[in-house]
Structures are given as C-alpha cells and as structure tokens.
Motif scaffolding. Structure first.
Motif, PDB file in Angstrom:
ATOM      1  N   UNK A  51      55.508  38.231  34.664  1.00 40.72           N
ATOM      2  CA  UNK A  51      56.259  39.437  35.045  1.00 40.72           C
ATOM      3  C   UNK A  51      57.598  39.536  34.329  1.00 40.72           C
ATOM      4  N   UNK A  52      58.001  38.445  33.678  1.00 41.26           N
ATOM      5  CA  UNK A  52      59.316  38.434  33.017  1.00 41.26           C
ATOM      6  C   UNK A  52      59.217  38.212  31.516  1.00 41.26           C
ATOM      7  N   UNK A  53      58.006  38.292  30.958  1.00 39.89           N
ATOM      8  CA  UNK A  53      57.821  37.960  29.544  1.00 39.89           C
ATOM      9  C   UNK A  53      57.191  39.133  28.817  1.00 39.89           C
ATOM     10  N   UNK A  54      57.793  39.462  27.670  1.00 35.51           N
ATOM     11  CA  UNK A  54      57.212  40.513  26.841  1.00 35.51           C
ATOM     12  C   UNK A  54      55.882  40.072  26.267  1.00 35.51           C
ATOM     13  N   UNK A  55      55.738  38.735  26.059  1.00 34.45           N
ATOM     14  CA  UNK A  55      54.466  38.210  25.541  1.00 34.45           C
ATOM     15  C   UNK A  55      53.297  38.603  26.442  1.00 34.45           C
ATOM     16  N   UNK A  56      53.581  38.668  27.740  1.00 33.30           N
ATOM     17  CA  UNK A  56      52.527  39.017  28.709  1.00 33.30           C
ATOM     18  C   UNK A  56      52.664  40.470  29.175  1.00 33.30           C
ATOM     19  N   UNK A  57      53.474  41.239  28.484  1.00 33.21           N
ATOM     20  CA  UNK A  57      53.599  42.669  28.758  1.00 33.21           C
ATOM     21  C   UNK A  57      54.117  42.935  30.168  1.00 33.21           C
ATOM     22  N   UNK A  58      54.941  41.973  30.692  1.00 31.83           N
ATOM     23  CA  UNK A  58      55.558  42.123  32.005  1.00 31.83           C
ATOM     24  C   UNK A  58      54.539  42.463  33.094  1.00 31.83           C
ATOM     25  N   UNK A  59      53.394  41.773  33.064  1.00 31.97           N
ATOM     26  CA  UNK A  59      52.327  42.078  34.024  1.00 31.97           C
ATOM     27  C   UNK A  59      52.740  41.709  35.440  1.00 31.97           C
TER      28      UNK A  59
END
Length: 356
Positions: A51-59
């Motif tokens: 939820x806090x990472x652009x790598x994971x698209x803030x899922x």
C-alpha cells in the motif's frame, strides 16, 4: 490493522462454527470419490508494504469473486482448482485495479469434523506474481449436497519473496453425484421382551425362588438357593503337655494338671473334635520298658480328661512311642527333659461350603 481484525474474526468464528452440527450432514465416507463445485466472495488484504510502494502500485484492500471445482479423493484428502477475479484499490487514487488469481489446492479434512486445512500454489495477474498459500476453513452442510463454507488463507510470494498477503472468503458448495459408501445395514428387529429375572445375590436361583438370600459369592447352592456344605476332617491344632512323672509312675501330679485342663477347654470349644494323646519317653533304660511307660502315661492323661473334665472317651485315643520320636537327640539332662513329654493332636470334622 484491517488484516489483523479480519484474521482475528475468522479465527474466532471458525471454532464457534465447528461446534455446530446438522442432522442432514453427510459423513466423510459418503463424500469420498465425489466432485464438488463452489462459488465464493472474498476480501483480500495485501501486505502493508504494497500500500506504500509504487512498485506494487499502492495496492490496498479489495473484494473479489471466484469459483472452485474439486474432487474428494478419500475420507480426508481432496484437490481443487480455483479461479478468482479480484478488484483491488489504488490507495492514492482510489482507482480499481482488476486481475485474475488461479491455481490449485490440496485439502485435508480433519477426522470427525467439518474443519479442513488447505495448501496450494496461486498465480496473480494483478501483480504478476506466484505465491504459495496455506489456510484453514470450515464447511457447514445445509443438506446432503449443499454446504456453506468460510476460509482464511495466507499468501507468501515465491518469485518476489518479500511479500505476504491474506484473504478471507465465504461461499456455497455443491457436492455432485451419489454417495459411494455402502448403504447402512438395517438394524435387526428387536427381540420380544421377556420378563426380567432378578437374581440379587448371583447364585443362579431367581429371587422369587431363593430361600437363602445374600448367599456368599462362589458358593455352590441347592435348588432353594442355600449353600451346599461338605464335612471334612481337619487338624485344628496340637498341644504339647509338659507332664513329668515319677520313676516308673504314670500318675499326673496335681501341680502339672494345668496343661491338661487347657487341653480340655480346647476340646470343649470344638465339640466335634477328637484328640490323640501321644506319650513319649527319654532314652533311659530298655526300649520295651520305655514303650510301655509311654503308653501308660498317655492313658493317664486320657483318664484325667474323662474323669475330671468330662470329655467323652470316644473322642480320645492314646498311643505310646517310647523314645522312637525324640524331640532332642542325645543323652544329656536337657535332652531327657525335652523328650519326656505328652503331645495332643486335635482333629475335627467341620463343615465347609462347596465352592463352584
């Protein structure tokens, strides 16, 4: 925080559901070798770092729908395939990100319970990753074919190992086909009831015929329920009478009659007892002389029992042994004192119960 709350809710709900039984639930034997299909809704909770990472698209958290198709191999094991459509949320923009999850699971059903464990491998289109999952579930049967279920899983990334998600789902399953378990054998018709026969003391004679209630366990009884006795001859005691005689005398002195009186009391306690008076002598003089002397002394004690103490003569026998049965070997003064004696052997015919 939301993942912890949901996981705790499932952990608490499953044991409470496990305590619920349903009369129409099929047994494990009836479910084996049958296919089943399920539809479910789920709530998926990505790891906090997503939820806090652009790598994971803030899922962020999101819902999903899915279907399952499985086969119950035996009473414990089953396999299933799963396809789910997920709609997760971008925490920054609020946009919905959709993707599929598919994979296979092995299921282990606990004995005598609707609880089961699950483990498998899944592919996620949503974040292009593969994960292993483990979980626990509970299935509640509404009838023989339809069941409601709830399940919680933990997902661990395999190709990207730095993430671990969670998901809970609830749905309905349908079990196809008929049970392969053999039909239960009908219970035999109850035998005609007979009047109860009461035998309180267990002697084999019913209470209504038993004239001797409370017979001791193990006693043989007659047709009236009374103990059967037999007479046996039993040696009930022996007594040594220390009677010293004068030279060539068979007269019992007044001072030495206490032992004879005690023997008389002993015989009176056993009215059916008989006594054999044995006379013994020390090794002084000829054998013939000592033999006759021991006989006279035994008869003297017998006469005292009869004439003074009222013991019936038929209960008394006498025998002399001379010095053939010495108490102490040798010719010392101590040996002579030990061997010059009277012994009384008491035998009684007593009744004993016959045992079964």
């Amino acid at each position: 925080m939301k993942r912890k709350i949901c996981s705790l809710a499932v952990a608490l709900a499953l044991p409470m559901m496990a305590g619920t039984a349903h009369a129409s639930a099929p047994s494990a034997a009836e479910l084996k070798e049958r296919a089943f299909g399920s539809v479910f809704a789920e709530y998926y909770l990505p790891a906090r770092k997503k939820t806090t990472s652009a790598e994971w698209n803030y899922l962020d958290d999101g819902a999903g729908l899915g279907i399952e198709l499985g086969y119950r191999i035996d009473e414990n094991w089953a396999i299933r395939g799963e396809l789910a459509r997920q709609r997760l949320k971008n925490k920054l923009t609020g946009d919905r990100i959709s993707g599929n999850r598919f994979g296979v699971d092995a299921m282990y059903h606990l004995d005598n319970s609707n609880l089961y464990l699950v483990g498998g491998v899944k592919h996620f289109d949503t974040f292009n990753s593969i994960a292993a999952n483990v979980g626990v579930g509970y299935r509640f049967f509404v009838n023989e074919s339809v069941a409601l279920f709830a399940e919680a899983n933990r997902y661990q990334g395999l190709n990207k190992r730095n993430w671990a998600d969670a998901g809970i789902k609830a749905g309905v399953s349908y079990v196809f086909g008929a049970s392969s378990a053999p039909a239960p054998t009908p219970a035999p018709a109850p035998a005609p009831t007979q009047p109860a026969v009461v035998d309180s003391d267990g002697d084999g004679v019913p209470d209504h015929l038993d004239q001797c209630p409370n017979t001791p366990r193990g006693h043989k009884v007659d047709e009236r329920g009374c103990t059967v006795y037999q007479e046996v001859e039993q040696r009930v005691g022996s007594a040594e009478i220390r009677v010293l005689f004068g030279f060539d005398s068979a007269e019992v002195s007044r001072e030495q009659r206490a032992d004879v009186a005690r023997l008389a009391d002993y015989l009176k306690r056993y009215p059916t007892a008989t006594v054999e008076i044995e006379g013994h002598a020390s090794r002084i003089g000829a054998a013939d002389y000592n033999q006759r002397l021991s006989e006279r002394r035994a008869r003297a004690v017998a006469d005292l029992l009869v004439n003074t103490h009222g013991i019936d003569r038929s209960r008394i026998s006498t025998v002399g042994y001379g010095f053939t049965r010495p108490r102490m070997e040798g010719t010392s003064r101590e040996a002579h004192r030990a061997n010059q004696r009277i012994e009384a052997l008491v035998t009684a015919r007593i009744k004993e119960p016959v045992m079964r």
